[in-house]
Motif scaffolding. Structure first.
Motif, short mmCIF file in Angstrom:
data_model
loop_
_atom_site.label_atom_id
_atom_site.label_comp_id
_atom_site.label_asym_id
_atom_site.label_seq_id
_atom_site.Cartn_x
_atom_site.Cartn_y
_atom_site.Cartn_z
N ASN A 1 0.86 -1.19 0.00
CA ASN A 1 0.00 0.00 0.00
C ASN A 1 0.90 1.24 0.00
OD1 ASN A 1 -1.71 2.12 0.60
ND2 ASN A 1 -3.01 0.89 1.94
N GLU A 2 0.86 1.99 -1.11
CA GLU A 2 1.77 3.14 -1.26
C GLU A 2 1.31 4.36 -0.48
OE1 GLU A 2 0.07 1.78 -3.77
OE2 GLU A 2 1.45 0.94 -5.25
N GLY A 3 0.02 4.39 -0.09
CA GLY A 3 -0.49 5.58 0.59
C GLY A 3 -1.03 6.58 -0.43
N ILE A 4 -1.92 6.11 -1.31
CA ILE A 4 -2.59 6.98 -2.29
C ILE A 4 -4.07 6.96 -1.88
CG2 ILE A 4 -3.11 7.37 -4.73
CD1 ILE A 4 -0.66 5.58 -5.40
N SER A 5 -4.52 8.05 -1.27
CA SER A 5 -5.86 8.00 -0.66
C SER A 5 -6.95 7.90 -1.72
CB SER A 5 -6.08 9.22 0.23
OG SER A 5 -6.06 10.37 -0.56
N ALA A 6 -8.05 7.29 -1.33
CA ALA A 6 -9.22 7.06 -2.20
C ALA A 6 -8.84 6.27 -3.45
CB ALA A 6 -9.89 8.36 -2.59
N TYR A 7 -7.77 5.52 -3.38
CA TYR A 7 -7.36 4.70 -4.52
C TYR A 7 -6.83 3.32 -4.06
CZ TYR A 7 -4.49 2.94 -8.35
OH TYR A 7 -3.93 2.13 -9.29
N ARG A 8 -5.71 3.33 -3.37
CA ARG A 8 -5.04 2.05 -3.12
C ARG A 8 -5.82 1.11 -2.20
NH1 ARG A 8 -3.26 -0.62 -6.09
NH2 ARG A 8 -1.26 0.29 -6.67
N GLU A 9 -6.61 1.69 -1.28
CA GLU A 9 -7.33 0.80 -0.35
C GLU A 9 -8.28 -0.14 -1.12
OE1 GLU A 9 -7.36 4.14 -0.32
OE2 GLU A 9 -9.28 4.96 0.34
N PHE A 10 -8.77 0.31 -2.29
CA PHE A 10 -9.66 -0.55 -3.08
C PHE A 10 -8.88 -1.70 -3.73
CE2 PHE A 10 -11.59 3.76 -3.19
CZ PHE A 10 -12.65 3.48 -2.33
N GLY A 11 -7.64 -1.39 -4.10
CA GLY A 11 -6.77 -2.44 -4.65
C GLY A 11 -6.46 -3.48 -3.59
N VAL A 12 -6.19 -3.02 -2.39
CA VAL A 12 -5.87 -3.95 -1.30
C VAL A 12 -7.07 -4.86 -1.01
CG1 VAL A 12 -5.25 -4.12 1.16
CG2 VAL A 12 -4.10 -2.44 -0.29
N GLU A 13 -8.27 -4.27 -1.05
CA GLU A 13 -9.49 -5.08 -0.84
C GLU A 13 -9.57 -6.21 -1.87
OE1 GLU A 13 -13.15 -2.83 -1.11
OE2 GLU A 13 -12.59 -1.67 0.67
N ALA A 14 -9.34 -5.85 -3.14
CA ALA A 14 -9.40 -6.86 -4.22
C ALA A 14 -8.30 -7.90 -4.03
CB ALA A 14 -9.27 -6.19 -5.58
N ALA A 15 -7.13 -7.47 -3.57
CA ALA A 15 -6.01 -8.40 -3.33
C ALA A 15 -6.39 -9.41 -2.26
CB ALA A 15 -4.75 -7.62 -2.94
N ILE A 16 -6.97 -8.90 -1.16
CA ILE A 16 -7.35 -9.79 -0.04
C ILE A 16 -8.38 -10.82 -0.52
CG2 ILE A 16 -8.55 -9.86 2.20
CD1 ILE A 16 -7.32 -7.05 2.76
N GLU A 17 -9.38 -10.35 -1.27
CA GLU A 17 -10.45 -11.26 -1.70
C GLU A 17 -9.91 -12.34 -2.66
OE1 GLU A 17 -14.21 -9.51 -2.90
OE2 GLU A 17 -14.53 -11.22 -4.25
N ASN A 18 -9.08 -11.93 -3.61
CA ASN A 18 -8.57 -12.91 -4.59
C ASN A 18 -7.58 -13.89 -3.97
OD1 ASN A 18 -9.68 -12.48 -7.44
ND2 ASN A 18 -9.34 -10.40 -6.69
N ALA A 19 -6.77 -13.40 -3.01
CA ALA A 19 -5.84 -14.32 -2.34
C ALA A 19 -6.65 -15.38 -1.58
CB ALA A 19 -4.94 -13.54 -1.39
N LYS A 20 -7.76 -14.95 -1.00
CA LYS A 20 -8.63 -15.88 -0.25
C LYS A 20 -9.25 -16.91 -1.20
CE LYS A 20 -12.10 -15.50 3.33
NZ LYS A 20 -13.17 -14.65 3.81
N ILE A 21 -9.78 -16.43 -2.34
CA ILE A 21 -10.40 -17.34 -3.32
C ILE A 21 -9.38 -18.38 -3.79
CG2 ILE A 21 -11.30 -17.45 -5.71
CD1 ILE A 21 -12.60 -14.68 -5.14
N CYS A 22 -8.14 -17.92 -4.02
CA CYS A 22 -7.11 -18.85 -4.53
C CYS A 22 -6.45 -19.64 -3.41
CB CYS A 22 -6.04 -18.07 -5.29
SG CYS A 22 -6.63 -17.34 -6.82
N ASP A 23 -6.80 -19.32 -2.17
CA ASP A 23 -6.22 -19.99 -1.00
C ASP A 23 -4.68 -19.85 -0.98
OD1 ASP A 23 -6.34 -21.42 1.33
OD2 ASP A 23 -6.25 -23.38 0.36
#
Ligand code: SF4
Length: 285
Positions: free
Chosen positions: A67-89
């Motif tokens: 997370n680079e610290g780009i407000s109103a942007y990167r937090e959404f990428g992190v959310e997608a990362a968490i969800e896809n890592a979970k799906i792929c186990d």
């Protein structure tokens, strides 16, 4: 077979073939996937999971998000990362500029000609250190065919021929502490990545980075897309020229260790420490 199944077969076969043709992953290796949550890194994660499930040998996968610290942007990428890592186990290691460097990109980007300069330097450094500490043999990035052509033209336009050694689906290990990169999407066009995400209804972070329009890459991307629309085949022609050039043995870079932090660098001081000293100078003013 549905259109979705047919397309998935095509795209995963092409990626699997590239991995096999270039021997990108070997038995017992530990592979760290750089996962921003954007479409390319998410496809890379799913494709490596698919390859892992079908390979007749074992290897290990982890994902790393920064997370680079780009407000109103990167937090959404992190959310997608968490969800896809979970799906792929696949386990996800989450890092941030804040924790690692005690700064956010939003606060320091204005000290530089482009926000991408400190962003890229810090992100590469954090990604490499995290992968190295985990014991990774390789870092898999989401560079697709379009990215590769853009990088190629960026190096041309800067006269930076040393960077030609960074082209190709696999980079050599040139320093013990520098984890080599592999690019499983090297021959996958960006349009196919988009189509895969849409057809499969994948949760990805779609928004453009607010700083991206300022970058040389964004300008070259725009130029290439416009030229391709008017002269179809341009991107393939550039890629083929690039493949011809790859036949030339790449320039080997001998790396030293940074005099300040000990990380690998081609000079005496690494880019991360150079960027930190520019930030310090600006903070003093
Ligand atoms: Fe960082 Fe530039 Fe990418 Fe934005 S476009 S995430 S500033 S490298």
């Amino acid at each position: 077979m549905t259109q979705k199944e047919e397309f998935n077969n095509m795209i995963f076969s092409r990626i699997n073939n590239l991995i096999k043709d270039y021997n990108l992953i070997k038995e017992g290796e530990k592979i760290a996937v750089a996962l921003s949550g954007g479409k390319d890194s998410v496809l890379t994660l799913h494709a490596l999971k698919h390859f892992q499930d079908s390979a007749d040998f074992d290897f290990e996968l982890v994902a790393i998000s920064v997370n680079e610290g780009i407000s109103a942007y990167r937090e959404f990428g992190v959310e997608a990362a968490i969800e896809n890592a979970k799906i792929c186990d696949i386990p996800l290691i989450q890092k941030s500029f804040k924790e690692e460097e005690n700064l956010e990109l939003d606060d320091i980007y204005s000290y530089f000609k482009s926000a991408c300069i400190p962003c890229g330097v810090f992100r590469r450094n954090i990604l490499n250190k995290t992968a190295y500490e985990w014991g990774a043999d390789k870092i898999a990035t989401g560079h697709n065919l379009d990215d590769e052509i853009q990088s190629f033209l960026m190096s041309f336009s800067r006269g930076d021929t040393v960077k030609f050694s960074k082209f190709g689906p696999e980079l050599d290990r040139i320093h013990e502490k520098l984890v080599p990169r592999i690019k499983p999407l090297w021959n996958t066009p960006e349009a196919d990545v988009k189509k895969w995400a849409i057809l499969n209804n994948i949760h990805i972070h779609i928004a453009e980075c607010p700083y991206s329009s300022l970058s040389l890459r964004a300008k070259i991307k725009h130029f290439l897309n416009e030229t391709e629309a008017k002269h179809p085949g341009t991107k393939n022609n550039v890629m083929n020229s690039f493949i011809d050039i790859l036949d030339v043995p790449p320039t080997r870079t001998v790396l030293n260790e940074c005099e300040i932090c000990g990380e690998p660098t081609s000079g005496k001081i690494c880019k991360t420490c150079e960027i930190k000293s520019i930030i310090q100078e600006n903070l003093k003013d």
